[in-house]
Design a protein around this motif. Structure first.
Motif, PDB file in Angstrom:
ATOM      1  N   TYR A   1       0.665  -1.094  -0.026  1.00  0.00           N
ATOM      2  CA  TYR A   1       0.137   0.017   0.040  1.00  0.00           C
ATOM      3  C   TYR A   1       0.697   1.111   0.021  1.00  0.00           C
ATOM      4  CZ  TYR A   1      -3.833   2.947   1.469  1.00  0.00           C
ATOM      5  OH  TYR A   1      -4.802   4.015   1.603  1.00  0.00           O
ATOM      6  N   TYR A   2       0.330   2.147  -1.035  1.00  0.00           N
ATOM      7  CA  TYR A   2       1.296   3.123  -1.151  1.00  0.00           C
ATOM      8  C   TYR A   2       1.306   4.251  -0.018  1.00  0.00           C
ATOM      9  CZ  TYR A   2       3.199   7.729  -2.272  1.00  0.00           C
ATOM     10  OH  TYR A   2       3.823   9.198  -2.081  1.00  0.00           O
ATOM     11  N   ASN A   3       2.265   4.809   0.653  1.00  0.00           N
ATOM     12  CA  ASN A   3       2.229   5.873   1.702  1.00  0.00           C
ATOM     13  C   ASN A   3       3.528   6.548   1.547  1.00  0.00           C
ATOM     14  OD1 ASN A   3       4.475   4.776   3.849  1.00  0.00           O
ATOM     15  ND2 ASN A   3       3.395   2.998   2.977  1.00  0.00           N
ATOM     16  N   SER A   4       3.506   7.825   2.090  1.00  0.00           N
ATOM     17  CA  SER A   4       4.733   8.787   1.945  1.00  0.00           C
ATOM     18  C   SER A   4       5.823   8.421   2.858  1.00  0.00           C
ATOM     19  CB  SER A   4       4.067  10.181   2.249  1.00  0.00           C
ATOM     20  OG  SER A   4       3.690  10.396   3.658  1.00  0.00           O
ATOM     21  N   PHE A   5       5.846   7.499   3.622  1.00  0.00           N
ATOM     22  CA  PHE A   5       6.895   7.073   4.449  1.00  0.00           C
ATOM     23  C   PHE A   5       7.959   6.161   3.826  1.00  0.00           C
ATOM     24  CE2 PHE A   5       3.453   8.060   7.379  1.00  0.00           C
ATOM     25  CZ  PHE A   5       3.901   9.177   8.097  1.00  0.00           C
ATOM     26  N   ASN A   6       7.260   5.708   2.567  1.00  0.00           N
ATOM     27  CA  ASN A   6       8.042   4.560   1.871  1.00  0.00           C
ATOM     28  C   ASN A   6       8.232   3.286   2.638  1.00  0.00           C
ATOM     29  OD1 ASN A   6       9.126   3.634  -0.470  1.00  0.00           O
ATOM     30  ND2 ASN A   6      11.295   3.952   0.229  1.00  0.00           N
ATOM     31  N   SER A   7       7.192   3.032   3.502  1.00  0.00           N
ATOM     32  CA  SER A   7       7.199   1.865   4.329  1.00  0.00           C
ATOM     33  C   SER A   7       6.595   0.679   3.526  1.00  0.00           C
ATOM     34  CB  SER A   7       6.251   2.059   5.513  1.00  0.00           C
ATOM     35  OG  SER A   7       6.040   0.999   6.059  1.00  0.00           O
ATOM     36  N   TRP A   8       7.053  -0.457   3.620  1.00  0.00           N
ATOM     37  CA  TRP A   8       6.677  -1.719   3.031  1.00  0.00           C
ATOM     38  C   TRP A   8       6.203  -2.735   4.338  1.00  0.00           C
ATOM     39  CZ3 TRP A   8      11.786  -3.478   0.352  1.00  0.00           C
ATOM     40  CH2 TRP A   8      12.055  -2.540  -0.564  1.00  0.00           C
ATOM     41  N   GLY A   9       5.467  -1.992   5.245  1.00  0.00           N
ATOM     42  CA  GLY A   9       4.740  -2.748   6.168  1.00  0.00           C
ATOM     43  C   GLY A   9       5.483  -3.562   6.745  1.00  0.00           C
ATOM     44  N   TRP A  10       5.266  -4.977   7.059  1.00  0.00           N
ATOM     45  CA  TRP A  10       5.804  -5.934   7.775  1.00  0.00           C
ATOM     46  C   TRP A  10       7.108  -6.324   6.883  1.00  0.00           C
ATOM     47  CZ3 TRP A  10       5.984  -6.255  12.590  1.00  0.00           C
ATOM     48  CH2 TRP A  10       4.792  -5.949  13.397  1.00  0.00           C
ATOM     49  N   LEU A  11       7.113  -6.039   5.581  1.00  0.00           N
ATOM     50  CA  LEU A  11       8.351  -6.400   4.898  1.00  0.00           C
ATOM     51  C   LEU A  11       9.598  -5.522   5.425  1.00  0.00           C
ATOM     52  CD1 LEU A  11       6.896  -7.001   1.254  1.00  0.00           C
ATOM     53  CD2 LEU A  11       7.413  -8.658   2.841  1.00  0.00           C
ATOM     54  N   ASP A  12       9.377  -4.555   6.015  1.00  0.00           N
ATOM     55  CA  ASP A  12      10.567  -3.549   6.297  1.00  0.00           C
ATOM     56  C   ASP A  12      11.284  -4.387   7.205  1.00  0.00           C
ATOM     57  OD1 ASP A  12       9.872  -1.389   4.922  1.00  0.00           O
ATOM     58  OD2 ASP A  12       8.620  -0.398   6.474  1.00  0.00           O
ATOM     59  N   SER A  13      10.715  -5.421   8.016  1.00  0.00           N
ATOM     60  CA  SER A  13      11.506  -6.150   8.942  1.00  0.00           C
ATOM     61  C   SER A  13      11.871  -7.548   8.627  1.00  0.00           C
ATOM     62  CB  SER A  13      10.757  -6.424  10.364  1.00  0.00           C
ATOM     63  OG  SER A  13       9.546  -7.049  10.084  1.00  0.00           O
ATOM     64  N   ALA A  14      11.761  -7.479   6.911  1.00  0.00           N
ATOM     65  CA  ALA A  14      12.136  -9.016   6.508  1.00  0.00           C
ATOM     66  C   ALA A  14      13.904  -9.013   6.335  1.00  0.00           C
ATOM     67  CB  ALA A  14      11.642  -9.202   5.255  1.00  0.00           C
ATOM     68  N   GLU A  15      14.314 -10.263   6.395  1.00  0.00           N
ATOM     69  CA  GLU A  15      15.691 -10.435   6.454  1.00  0.00           C
ATOM     70  C   GLU A  15      16.285  -9.820   4.952  1.00  0.00           C
ATOM     71  OE1 GLU A  15      17.535 -11.458   8.789  1.00  0.00           O
ATOM     72  OE2 GLU A  15      15.970 -12.327  10.065  1.00  0.00           O
ATOM     73  N   SER A  16      17.596  -9.518   4.945  1.00  0.00           N
ATOM     74  CA  SER A  16      18.138  -8.857   3.804  1.00  0.00           C
ATOM     75  C   SER A  16      18.152 -10.007   2.714  1.00  0.00           C
ATOM     76  CB  SER A  16      19.493  -8.541   4.137  1.00  0.00           C
ATOM     77  OG  SER A  16      20.439  -9.417   4.655  1.00  0.00           O
TER      78      SER A  16
END
Length: 333
Positions: free
Chosen positions: A34-49
C-alpha cells in the motif's frame, strides 16, 4: 519457478509471511504494498536482507485499476490478499470495505483476465459463513453476512467465482479460518491477549469469550496458499484452510496464560463486544477438501499443535523490539 508471482497485500500479516516463504523457496515475487509517503513496506520492512534483495516491490492502491494492471504486467500468477479486515471498523466505515474488498478484487480480476494470467488465488475468510448452522463447516455451508466486513468478502468471493464462470478466468478461492501468529494486528484476539500479558497485566480486557474459533497457525495458512497456487484441481473452487479444532475465546485465553506461565483474570470491556446479531458464535472448519484437492493438512492442528503455535507467537510478541510496536492498553478496532 521462473514465473513471476504478484502478491497483493504483501505488506500485511499473512502477506508478508507468504512473500518471505515464496522468496526463500526460489520464486520470483513482486510485492504489491500500500503506497504511503513514508516509503514503508509494512511488515516487509523487517524482513531478512536475503529476502529484501530478491524482492520486486510495487507501491500502489488496490482500489486503482490502472496501478493494479501495471503491477500485474509480466506476472504469471496472482495471490490476492489485499483487503480491509477489521470487523469493528467496518461498522462505522462500511463504504471503504466495498471500495477495497469488492472493487479492489474486481480490479485484480479484470487485469488478470486482460493479461491472461495463468492463476489467481483470491483470499476469502471464515467470517463469510457467519455463526455455524452445522459443524464442522464445509465449503457448502450457507454464506451469512453478519457484518459489513463479511458481506464485502462474500461479494468479493462471488465476484471472483463469477469471472471463472463467465470468462474462464483461472480463479481459486482460499478460505482461511482464524489465522494467528507473529506480526498479527492487535485487532485480533490472540495478539490482544498476548500483548496485554506480555506488558505485565494479568487482568486483561476482552469482549465476548463464549464464541468458538478454529485457529490456524500462520505457517499452516502459508502452506495452504502455496498448495492452492500449485493445484490445478482448485481452479473454480473454494477450499477451507483450517485446523479442524474448535476452542472458545475464554479457553484460548487460559491456554495462552498457561503457555506464558502467568495467571489470568478476564474483564469484559463493553466496547469490544460486537452487536448481538453480528457476533459469530461458532466456527469450526472441515478441512477434508483441502486434504483431497491440495494435499494439504495442518502441522499445528489439535490442542497440542495449537499450544505449539501459541508458544511461537508469544515468544515473538514478548521480545521488546516487537512488543513496543503494539499499544496493549488501547483498544485497536
Amino acid at each position: 519457478m521462473n514465473d513471476r508471482i504478484l502478491i497483493t497485500g504483501a505488506d500485511g500479516f499473512i502477506g508478508s509471511h507468504l512473500t518471505e516463504e515464496l522468496v526463500r523457496q526460489g520464486y520470483s515475487v513482486r510485492a504489491f504494498v500500500y503506497y504511503n509517503s513514508f516509503n514503508s513496506w509494512g511488515w516487509l520492512d523487517s524482513a531478512e536482507s536475503d529476502v529484501k534483495k530478491n524482492l520486486d516491490v510495487f507501491a500502489g492502491d488496490i482500489r486503482d485499476p490502472y496501478g493494479v494492471k501495471t503491477a500485474m504486467q509480466g506476472c504469471d500468477t496472482v495471490l490476492h490478499l489485499a483487503s480491509l479486515i477489521a470487523i469493528p471498523y467496518s461498522y462505522h466505515s462500511p463504504e471503504t470495505y466495498i471500495d477495497t474488498n469488492i472493487k479492489g478484487t474486481l480490479n485484480v480480476l479484470q487485469a488478470a483476465r486482460e493479461l491472461n494470467v495463468s492463476k489467481v488465488v483470491h483470499t476469502s475468510t471464515s467470517e463469510v459463513y457467519g455463526t455455524a448452522l452445522y459443524v464442522p463447516i464445509d465449503e457448502d455451508h450457507p454464506l451469512q453476512g453478519q457484518s459489513p466486513y463479511s458481506a464485502s468478502k462474500i461479494g468479493a468471493d462471488q465476484m471472483a467465482l463469477s469471472f471463472y464462470r463467465s470468462f474462464e478466468t483461472p480463479v481459486s478461492v482460499i478460505r482461511p479460518f482464524n489465522t494467528y501468529g507473529p506480526r498479527q494486528s492487535a485487532r485480533a484476539v490472540i495478539p490482544t491477549i498476548i500483548a496485554q500479558l506480555a506488558n505485565g497485566s494479568n487482568k486483561i480486557k476482552l469482549g465476548a469469550i463464549h464464541p468458538t474459533r478454529d485457529f490456524s497457525f500462520i505457517k499452516d495458512t502459508v502452506g495452504g496458499f502455496i498448495a492452492t497456487m500449485n493445484s490445478k484441481k482448485s481452479i473454480g473452487d473454494v477450499v477451507n484452510i483450517g485446523s479442524n479444532y474448535e476452542i472458545s475465546i475464554g479457553e484460548t485465553a487460559q491456554l495462552i496464560a498457561e503457555v506464558m506461565g502467568v495467571s489470568l483474570e478476564i474483564e469484559t470491556d463493553d466496547q469490544r463486544l460486537r452487536p448481538e446479531k453480528s457476533e459469530v458464535d461458532r466456527l469450526w472448519a472441515e478441512n477434508k477438501k483441502a486434504k483431497e484437492l491440495l494435499g494439504w493438512e495442518p502441522l499445528y492442528g489439535d490442542k497440542e499443535g495449537f499450544k505449539r503455535g501459541l508458544k511461537e507467537t508469544a515468544e515473538w510478541f514478548s521480545k521488546p523490539v516487537n512488543l513496543k510496536q503494539y499499544k496493549a492498553d488501547v483498544y485497536n478496532i
